[in-house]
Design a protein around this motif. Structure first.
Motif, PDB file in Angstrom:
ATOM      1  N   MET A  70       0.829  -1.206   0.000  1.00 37.91           N
ATOM      2  CA  MET A  70       0.000   0.000   0.000  1.00 37.91           C
ATOM      3  C   MET A  70       0.861   1.253   0.000  1.00 37.91           C
ATOM      4  O   MET A  70       0.538   2.237  -0.658  1.00 37.91           O
ATOM      5  N   VAL A  71       1.968   1.224   0.760  1.00 36.06           N
ATOM      6  CA  VAL A  71       2.799   2.426   0.848  1.00 36.06           C
ATOM      7  C   VAL A  71       3.467   2.732  -0.488  1.00 36.06           C
ATOM      8  O   VAL A  71       3.659   3.897  -0.849  1.00 36.06           O
ATOM      9  N   THR A  72       3.782   1.694  -1.299  1.00 33.97           N
ATOM     10  CA  THR A  72       4.328   1.988  -2.627  1.00 33.97           C
ATOM     11  C   THR A  72       3.300   2.705  -3.494  1.00 33.97           C
ATOM     12  O   THR A  72       3.669   3.442  -4.408  1.00 33.97           O
ATOM     13  N   ILE A  73       2.016   2.479  -3.236  1.00 30.00           N
ATOM     14  CA  ILE A  73       0.993   3.126  -4.063  1.00 30.00           C
ATOM     15  C   ILE A  73       0.673   4.527  -3.551  1.00 30.00           C
ATOM     16  O   ILE A  73       0.634   5.485  -4.308  1.00 30.00           O
ATOM     17  N   THR A  74       0.449   4.642  -2.238  1.00 33.08           N
ATOM     18  CA  THR A  74      -0.055   5.918  -1.722  1.00 33.08           C
ATOM     19  C   THR A  74       1.055   6.856  -1.254  1.00 33.08           C
ATOM     20  O   THR A  74       0.806   8.032  -1.072  1.00 33.08           O
ATOM     21  N   GLY A  75       2.255   6.337  -1.026  1.00 32.43           N
ATOM     22  CA  GLY A  75       3.249   7.157  -0.350  1.00 32.43           C
ATOM     23  C   GLY A  75       3.053   7.058   1.151  1.00 32.43           C
ATOM     24  O   GLY A  75       2.127   6.400   1.624  1.00 32.43           O
TER      25      GLY A  75
END
Lengths: 229, 72
Positions: A70-75
């Protein structure tokens, strides 16, 4: 076309509630899913140690893997909304997989459940947007110049309501369709194990639909985070 | 590598949901117009306005996706 036999409905029949339970199987089975998931959460979290054992290991792989994804997508700003999205993912996955057990009804095969989930996910993305950007986030809905507000506002509202509907109908359609095909094949050729291939496909569909739901809610949150740049 | 997979999935999810959101936008506008027509008793007018708004909303989704796709 209803389910031929639901085990919780006859269980509720012992207390004289079978009419109500037969009418709302998704509510009853959602309670069951909630109980099992809460129990699993308690099991995974009751003895947290630095060196993970059995249950904690499984949960750590699942949760940290999805969090990195998720963090790769949203930052990094999206880390705050991870608990909500993960809860939705696990619930949808579990609800979908419940449909594979005989005499169980998947709670996600009812449009009320999926609409509630989709509404929560999309509404939360707007909450995140307002938290991060303040009034500027609302300005984004109003188009480039003030004179065009009556044109742009309805368009944006329709576009964002369509997000809720597309999330709702995708999950509901897949799960209800799977239920229906299984029931039809069961009545046509249940003696010859006709629904077996569809149920094998159903395990795959359950995982994919849960992932798609997770991915799209993440996408909407990512869109709200990077809005108005 | 990790960053790359994330962005591929992100685009996949975004563009895969595009078709459905276009169709649903159009229907949403249409039914909104029909409902308002029944409410205000102005038979065909609001239906066409709603339909036009729905189509515009659907196409604005496509245009936005195109703009985003050029950036990647």
């Amino acid at each position: 076309m209803g389910h031929p036999y639901l085990i919780l409905t006859s269980l509720f029949g012992m207390f004289g509630l079978d009419g109500w339970a037969a009418k709302n199987p998704h509510v009853v089975y959602m309670w069951l899913a909630m109980i099992i998931l809460i129990f699993l959460g308690w099991l995974g979290g009751k003895s947290i140690s630095m060196v993970p054992k059995k249950a904690q290991n499984v949960f750590e792989v699942l949760i940290s893997g999805l969090e990195d994804f998720m963090v790769t997508i949203t930052g990094d700003e999206g880390r705050k909304s991870f608990p909500l999205v993960l809860t939705i993912f696990i619930f949808v996955l579990f609800g979908n997989l419940m449909g594979l057990v005989p005499a169980f009804f998947p709670p996600t095969a009812n449009i009320n459940t999926t609409l509630a989930l989709a509404f929560i996910a999309v509404a939360w993305s707007h909450v995140i947007g307002i938290q991060l950007h303040g009034v500027k986030y609302i300005k984004h809905f109003l188009g480039p110049i003030p004179a065009m507000i009556p044109l742009f506002l309805p368009i944006e509202i329709i576009g964002h309501t369509a997000r809720v509907l597309s999330l709702t109908f995708r999950l509901f359609g897949n799960m209800a369709g799977h239920e229906l095909v299984t029931i039809i094949l069961l009545t046509l050729g249940g003696m010859f194990l006709a629904p077996l291939p569809v149920m094998a496909l159903g395990t795959f569909v359950a995982l994919v639909q849960a992932l798609v739901f997770f991915l799209l809610s993440t996408m909407y949150i990512a869109g709200a985070i990077e809005e108005a740049h | 590598m990790k960053k790359e997979t994330g962005s591929v999935f992100r685009e996949l999810g975004y563009f895969a949901s595009l078709g459905m959101s276009v169709a649903l936008s159009i229907f949403l506008g249409l039914f909104l117009g029909l409902w308002l027509d029944k409410k205000f008793d102005t038979d065909p007018v609001l239906m066409f306005i709603g339909l036009a708004l729905g189509i515009a909303a659907g196409f604005s989704n496509i245009v936005r996706a195109g703009k985003k796709g050029r950036k990647f």
